[in-house]
Scaffold this motif. Structure first.
Motif, short mmCIF file in Angstrom:
data_model
loop_
_atom_site.label_atom_id
_atom_site.label_comp_id
_atom_site.label_asym_id
_atom_site.label_seq_id
_atom_site.Cartn_x
_atom_site.Cartn_y
_atom_site.Cartn_z
N VAL B 125 51.31 37.61 18.46
CA VAL B 125 52.38 36.84 17.83
C VAL B 125 52.24 35.36 18.14
CG1 VAL B 125 54.86 36.57 17.65
CG2 VAL B 125 53.89 38.81 18.00
N TRP B 126 51.97 35.06 19.39
CA TRP B 126 51.88 33.64 19.76
C TRP B 126 50.68 32.99 19.11
CZ3 TRP B 126 54.96 30.42 22.83
CH2 TRP B 126 56.16 31.00 23.23
N ARG B 127 49.60 33.74 18.98
CA ARG B 127 48.44 33.15 18.31
C ARG B 127 48.73 32.93 16.84
NH1 ARG B 127 43.99 36.22 18.24
NH2 ARG B 127 44.78 37.87 19.58
N ALA B 128 49.50 33.87 16.25
CA ALA B 128 49.89 33.68 14.86
C ALA B 128 50.77 32.43 14.72
CB ALA B 128 50.61 34.91 14.35
N LEU B 129 51.64 32.24 15.70
CA LEU B 129 52.53 31.07 15.69
C LEU B 129 51.74 29.78 15.72
CD1 LEU B 129 55.57 30.19 16.19
CD2 LEU B 129 54.99 30.17 18.60
N PHE B 130 50.70 29.74 16.56
CA PHE B 130 49.91 28.52 16.74
C PHE B 130 48.68 28.49 15.85
CE2 PHE B 130 51.85 28.52 21.12
CZ PHE B 130 52.66 27.44 20.86
N PRO B 132 46.17 27.45 13.38
CA PRO B 132 46.10 26.13 12.74
C PRO B 132 46.26 26.19 11.22
CG PRO B 132 44.00 26.75 13.76
CD PRO B 132 44.98 27.81 14.12
N ARG B 133 45.90 27.31 10.61
CA ARG B 133 45.95 27.36 9.16
C ARG B 133 47.25 27.98 8.66
NH1 ARG B 133 42.72 28.08 4.45
NH2 ARG B 133 40.75 27.69 5.43
N TYR B 134 47.63 29.11 9.27
CA TYR B 134 48.76 29.85 8.74
C TYR B 134 50.01 29.79 9.63
CZ TYR B 134 44.98 31.96 6.04
OH TYR B 134 43.91 32.17 5.22
N GLY B 135 49.90 29.12 10.78
CA GLY B 135 50.96 29.24 11.77
C GLY B 135 52.25 28.52 11.43
N VAL B 136 53.35 29.01 12.00
CA VAL B 136 54.66 28.41 11.79
C VAL B 136 54.74 27.04 12.45
CG1 VAL B 136 57.11 28.66 12.27
CG2 VAL B 136 55.77 30.65 11.60
N ALA B 137 54.05 26.88 13.58
CA ALA B 137 54.11 25.62 14.31
C ALA B 137 53.69 24.45 13.42
CB ALA B 137 53.21 25.70 15.55
N ASN B 138 52.62 24.63 12.67
CA ASN B 138 52.18 23.55 11.78
C ASN B 138 53.11 23.37 10.59
OD1 ASN B 138 50.11 22.37 13.09
ND2 ASN B 138 48.49 23.58 12.12
N GLN B 139 53.71 24.47 10.15
CA GLN B 139 54.68 24.34 9.05
C GLN B 139 55.85 23.47 9.48
OE1 GLN B 139 55.82 28.21 7.59
NE2 GLN B 139 53.70 28.67 7.09
N ARG B 150 45.79 21.41 16.09
CA ARG B 150 44.93 22.57 16.27
C ARG B 150 45.40 23.49 17.40
NH1 ARG B 150 41.12 18.96 14.45
NH2 ARG B 150 41.20 18.00 16.49
N TRP B 151 46.49 23.10 18.06
CA TRP B 151 47.13 23.93 19.10
C TRP B 151 46.18 24.51 20.11
CZ3 TRP B 151 51.84 22.37 18.94
CH2 TRP B 151 52.44 22.05 17.72
N LEU B 152 45.96 25.81 20.05
CA LEU B 152 45.18 26.47 21.10
C LEU B 152 43.72 26.02 21.13
CD1 LEU B 152 46.74 29.99 20.80
CD2 LEU B 152 46.60 28.68 22.91
N LEU B 153 43.31 25.28 20.11
CA LEU B 153 41.92 24.82 20.07
C LEU B 153 41.82 23.35 20.45
CD1 LEU B 153 40.69 26.42 16.77
CD2 LEU B 153 39.72 26.76 19.02
N GLU B 154 42.95 22.73 20.77
CA GLU B 154 42.95 21.28 20.98
C GLU B 154 42.66 20.95 22.43
OE1 GLU B 154 42.36 18.09 20.48
OE2 GLU B 154 43.58 18.34 18.65
N ILE B 252 45.96 33.91 29.67
CA ILE B 252 44.92 33.02 29.16
C ILE B 252 43.84 33.84 28.45
CG2 ILE B 252 43.19 31.32 29.80
CD1 ILE B 252 44.87 30.53 32.11
N TYR B 253 43.51 34.96 29.05
CA TYR B 253 42.45 35.79 28.48
C TYR B 253 42.82 36.27 27.08
CZ TYR B 253 38.80 39.36 28.34
OH TYR B 253 37.71 40.11 28.00
N THR B 254 44.05 36.74 26.91
CA THR B 254 44.41 37.28 25.61
C THR B 254 44.70 36.17 24.61
OG1 THR B 254 46.58 37.63 26.55
CG2 THR B 254 45.23 39.56 26.24
N LEU B 255 45.29 35.07 25.06
CA LEU B 255 45.60 34.00 24.11
C LEU B 255 44.33 33.34 23.59
CD1 LEU B 255 48.74 32.07 25.35
CD2 LEU B 255 48.45 33.37 23.26
#
Lengths: 445, 314, 292
Positions: B125-130, B132-139, B150-154, B252-255
């Protein structure tokens, strides 16, 4: 006084626990003395098929029976084997990538298979051996360990490019690009026509190796990394250029967001393993067969194509001989055309022997959906990645470099230089740690 | 203590021995002894299994490695980001729950659910939230007119992004780390709520009522009266939260899906894991783990100094 | 220790003033807490809704918690994918035993660390607390070797015994006992009450909420462990439910709807357990009515 007493008590118990945990190196007990245990990773559907095939093998074999066990994902199997090596308790075989196998070899826990391959009773004939696609065997020879085979392929996959025909049609592109120049042009056209990023990609080391191969280069020449070479730089620069023009959308590593983007029509191209096609078709539902297409990855020179070969192998461990023999017997049986064809058609993996390609099942598979044939054609020119010690760490570095280029935070040149430097350091560190006394006599067991 | 006779004294000691031995024995065998082995392993070189004796070389290598210091810095941001925030949030929620009447059971369960949700599902869920393409955070960002992230990739610092490049990119925690910190606050607060609530329930009612009759407001009440009353629990949660965070591996491992790509999200325990399991440097990985353990011990001792004003005995 | 406030007048004044304001405050409190609760539970709701979607809907990105179409058959498929009844049986045996053992060992140790006098008390406390500072990743391999040497490989003993005591629980119980006034102990001892009787008759009922929290955490810790069980067991007959979550990830993607089904199936018992434990806690609170 009581302090002194407790110190003595603790020392004694530590010592006794310690002796209890000690064991002779190089000897391993089997996890199950009555069966050759095979630790594998399969999802629910292929697991059912694998179980069935194992039963079939056991029914007709006179060796120890094989017991197939689900061992978790690769990371878990790697840990299970690592812990098992330390405790002296191992299965007969386990699924592994080359980088995992070279770690097992380093710990003296992999059996050279050359002996079984040439065994008069259960071995393979010269004719059999020449039936294998050379690259599928080559990647299991470990140059740093006497060039012996320490692992064997069950089935393989190659890097291919998946296309979304609908998106291509919207941009007026009839044919998938064959060269990298055409590819860049096609991406630009698609971006102009649809406003979409044409390529969806995760930062993945094997995919990058495939790119470098197709540019006509190498990532490792047997003694030195080649990330500062022109082909690697060209690959990085291509990605950099695509990011700058908004042609590439980066998906987080370890996810399958690129596949999702392709099926949803948010991207036209994705570079992935050929075994992904089963999953992609399922995800696309009914329209999948008309929506998706498979082509070889773009090339610098389509006359001399190249792509990367990957997919897991199996490693056999130094457990008692009957166990090893049964494990090898299963491997041999499984790679035979009949079995290989069944497995390939059901899972999307590729058989490792040429003769499997003439099997009716596979022909039928090509007829039902012609793009299915493309990965098989790629087998002829696919090459594997290096299997040197320390490669595992290089993989991580490559993926970091890719992440940075694909997010536009660093330039291609910077990243290539950094990667060459850090990668070389990682390999050197691994070989230095390896080069210790007593290593050779452990490996010759 | 005058009522104690000599034989009672010895009986008490014997009783203490009997009561403590199951726990201490188990801890000795399954925690301290393995730790001793890990320490011994850290004195050897080689890969996967004992190589040559190298003495303290692994420690020297760690302390001079920029990667190690990077991981240490990330760990500091990580702990400082998670522990105080989740303590405060946990206490606020627990105190709120303590003061509501009906429905407390249901609400309490809701707040505890993050702690029992399988990390795999929660991380999805948290990865979906963050995403970069489809996430709610960017919306959300695009609604208020900000550029997507880019959230988790930044890997660049959150301060760098907030100030538009005034602060260098390698100062402060990276945006990716901040996303992981948020996840952990969410995850850990549930744990804190439950423990705080148990302590609040055990707190004498009179204490609160007396203060309330004095005319103290809710916030004053919470800080002046209730917080000191649950001090032992606060100490426990501060220490336990810190230990848990310093050892936190799964989130960290799962995110990040097990990809050790960004050093900016690599805490010490993750660094030790990667060195040990992924790259096979058993000695070096063990050395990093030993350093981490020492660090935890020192930090815990400090926390005790600051927070434990438990009953002085004897 | 609390100041005496005898004034009845102020109490009446507070009541009068409180009627309206208190209602308003309670409203805001409820609103804040329930919106927070919703936010906290969102991933849980998403998990359930995704578990009911078709494969195509499930992989469609989004955070909605209402399935586009309902596919209850997912649960059937998931249930068949792994021997769940066997897994659940193992899990309950393991987690139940661990939880009881941890509660017992922590109670005994925590009590001794607070109420008894003996030399080396500080050291004993440090050793107990110190155990929680050792990262599991560091002692993983030695522990595995130890367990196989003890002959526990592929047995439930390996899943149970090494987890029967932990620093967190001892520490938690010790902190709870600290809150029990020492005067009670002295008074009880003067009355001729034995130390153990005091523990079970007086102290334990007083720390019951914390005790149940300890037990619940121990249960959850054991219930949610995946790696250790996966490594020390060799076959399905000794496996636990968390292993059932590992079979839905393929090399090309995740069967998200089935994975979420499995996650829901696996999680439900722990939610139920928590609800039950919570009822037990608040009931004892009502019954004993802790007096200060």
């Amino acid at each position: 006084m009581s302090i002194r007493l407790s110190v003595i008590l603790i020392a004694v118990s530590v010592l006794s626990l310690e002796t209890a945990c000690r064991r002779d190196r190089g000897s391993f007990l089997p996890v199950d003395p009555n069966a050759a245990v095979f630790w594998d990773r399969q999802d629910t559907q292929s697991a059912a098929l694998m179980r069935g095939m194992v039963e079939e093998f056991n029914a007709q074999s006179r060796l120890l029976p094989i017991r197939w066990e689900h061992g978790g994902g690769y990371a878990e199997i790697f840990r299970k084997v690592s812990a098992g090596i330390q405790a002296g308790l191992l299965p007969a075989m386990a699924v592994s990538y080359e980088s995992m196998t070279s770690e097992y070899i380093a710990a003296g826990a992999a059996v050279p298979l050359d002996r079984w391959i040439h065994d008069p009773q259960v071995g393979l004939t010269e004719k059999d051996l020449s039936d294998f696609f050379p690259a599928t065997l080559e990647c299991n020879r470990y140059a740093l360990h006497g060039n012996r085979m320490y692992s064997f392929p069950l089935a393989k996959s190659v890097l291919v490019m998946y296309c979304n025909r609908e998106v291509m049609r919207c941009a007026g592109i009839q044919k998938a690009p064959e060269t990298w120049t055409d590819f860049l042009e096609a991406c630009r056209t698609i971006h102009q026509a649809t406003g979409k990023a044409a390529l969806a990609a995760v930062p993945d080391c094997s995919t990058f190796s495939g790119m470098v191969f197709s540019m006509g280069g190498e990532v490792y020449d047997g003694s030195r990394l080649q990330y500062d070479g022109p082909e690697s730089l060209a690959s990085f620069s291509l990605l950099e250029e695509m990011v700058r023009e908004g042609l590439l959308s980066l998906a987080p590593p370890g996810t399958f967001d690129d596949n999702i983007a392709l099926v949803r029509g948010d991207a036209a191209f994705v570079m992935r393993s050929s075994s992904s096609r089963t999953y992609l078709l399922k995800m696309a539902g009914e329209k999948g067969a008309t929506l998706l297409d498979i082509v070889p990855i773009p090339q610098k020179n389509p006359r001399r194509p190249a792509t990367v070969l990957f997919g897991p192998n199996v490693t056999i461990f130094p457990v008692p001989e009957p166990q090893q023999k049964a494990a090898w017997g299963f491997v041999r049986w499984f790679t035979q055309p009949e079995q290989a064809a069944r497995w390939a058609v059901a899972t999307g993996y590729l058989p490792v022997r040429r003769s499997a390609l003439t099997h009716p099942l596979i022909r039928q598979n090509w007829d039902t959906w012609p793009p299915n044939r493309v990965p098989y054609d790629c087998l002829e020119f696919a090459r594997s990645e290096p299997n040197v010690d320390g490669w595992q760490q290089v993989r991580v570095l490559v993926e970091r470099a890719l992440t940075e280029v694909m997010s536009g935070t660093r330039t291609a040149r910077e990243v290539a230089e950094w990667l060459q430097r850090e990668g070389t350091r990682a390999l050197k560190r691994a070989t230095q740690a390896e080069g210790r006394p007593g290593r050779d006599d452990r490996n010759s067991t | 203590m005058s009522f104690r006779t000599v034989s009672e004294k010895y009986r008490e000691r014997a009783l203490a021995g009997v009561l403590l031995s199951p726990a201490l024995l188990l801890l000795f065998i399954f925690t301290y002894f393995p730790m001793f082995i890990a320490f011994r392993m850290s004195l050897y070189g080689g890969r996967r299994g004992p190589g040559p004796w190298v003495g303290l070389d692994n420690y020297r290598e760690a302390l001079t490695s920029p990667d190690f210091w990077m991981a240490l810095r990330v760990t500091a941001y990580y702990v400082l980001g998670i522990v105080p925030a989740s303590l405060a949030l946990g206490f606020a929620i627990a105190y709120g729950l303590h003061r509501v009447g009906p429905g407390r059971a249901l609400l309490r369960t809701c707040f505890f659910i993050p702690y029992i949700t399988s990390t795999v599902a929660a991380a999805m869920v948290w990865r979906a939230l963050f995403n970069p393409r489809y996430g709610v955070a960017n919306q959300l960002l695009s609604w208020i007119g900000l550029p997507p992230q880019r959230w988790l990739l930044e890997s660049r610092g959150v301060l760098f992004l907030l100030t538009g490049g005034w602060i260098p990119a390698d100062w402060g925690p990276s945006l990716a780390l901040c996303c992981i910190i948020l996840f952990d606050i969410w995850h850990l607060s549930g744990f804190m709520v439950v423990v705080f609530l148990a302590a609040l329930q055990a707190m004498p009612r009179e204490l609160e009522e007396a203060a309330r009759l004095d005319g103290a407001g809710s916030v004053t009440l919470a800080i002046r009266i209730v917080l000191p009353a649950v001090r032992p629990t606060l100490l426990f949660l501060a220490v336990a939260g810190m230990c848990k965070t310093l050892q936190s591996f799964n989130s960290i491992y799962t995110l990040t899906q097990g990809s050790t790509v960004l050093p900016e999200t690599q805490t010490l325990i993750y660094y030790a894991y990667a060195q040990f399991y992924e790259f096979g440097y058993w000695g070096y990985g063990s050395a990093v783990a030993v350093i981490l353990t020492v660090l935890i011990i020192v930090l815990t001792a400090l926390q005790f100094r600051m927070l434990d004003r438990g009953r002085s005995m004897s | 220790m609390n100041r005496k406030i005898p004034v009845a007048l102020s109490r009446m004044a507070w009541l009068r003033r409180g009627r309206t304001r208190r209602g308003g405050r309670q409203f805001w409190l409820y609103l804040g807490l329930s919106s927070g609760a919703l936010l906290f539970c969102w991933p849980f709701l998403w998990m359930i809704s995704t578990s009911l979607e078709s494969f195509e809907d499930a992989v469609t990105p989004g955070l909605g918690v209402w399935p586009a179409s309902w596919h209850w058959e997912n649960y059937l498929e998931t249930w068949r994918s792994s021997p769940f009844p066997r897994y659940f049986l193992n899990t309950f045996i393991v987690a139940g035993t661990v939880s009881a053992a941890v509660a017992l060992s922590a109670t005994l140790a925590g009590y001794a660390l607070v109420f008894l006098h003996f030399p080396g008390k500080k050291l004993a406390f440090m050793l107990a607390v110190g155990a929680m500072m050792v990262p599991f990743e560091a002692i993983f391999i030695p522990n595995f070797v130890l367990v196989t040497r003890l002959g526990w490989y592929n047995s439930l003993a390996a899943l149970i015994i090494s987890w029967c005591a932990n620093g967190f629980s001892i520490f938690l119980m010790r902190q709870a006992f600290l809150a029990v006034p020492f005067e009670y102990y002295e008074a009880a001892r003067l009355d001729g009450c034995g130390s153990l009787r005091f523990l079970f008759r007086v102290a334990l009922p007083l720390v019951r909420p914390t005790l149940s929290v300890t037990a619940v955490f121990a249960f959850l810790g054991s219930y949610n462990a995946l790696l250790w069980p996966l490594i020390v067991t060799a076959d399905g007959s000794r496996r636990v439910v968390q292993v059932g979550l590992t079979v839905f990830t393929t090399e090309s993607g995740v069967q998200l709807h089935l994975l979420m089904c499995a996650a829901t199936i696996v999680m439900l018992p722990s939610v139920l357990l928590f609800l039950l434990a919570q009822r037990a806690v608040s009931d004892t609170m009502m019954a004993t009515g802790v007096k200060g």
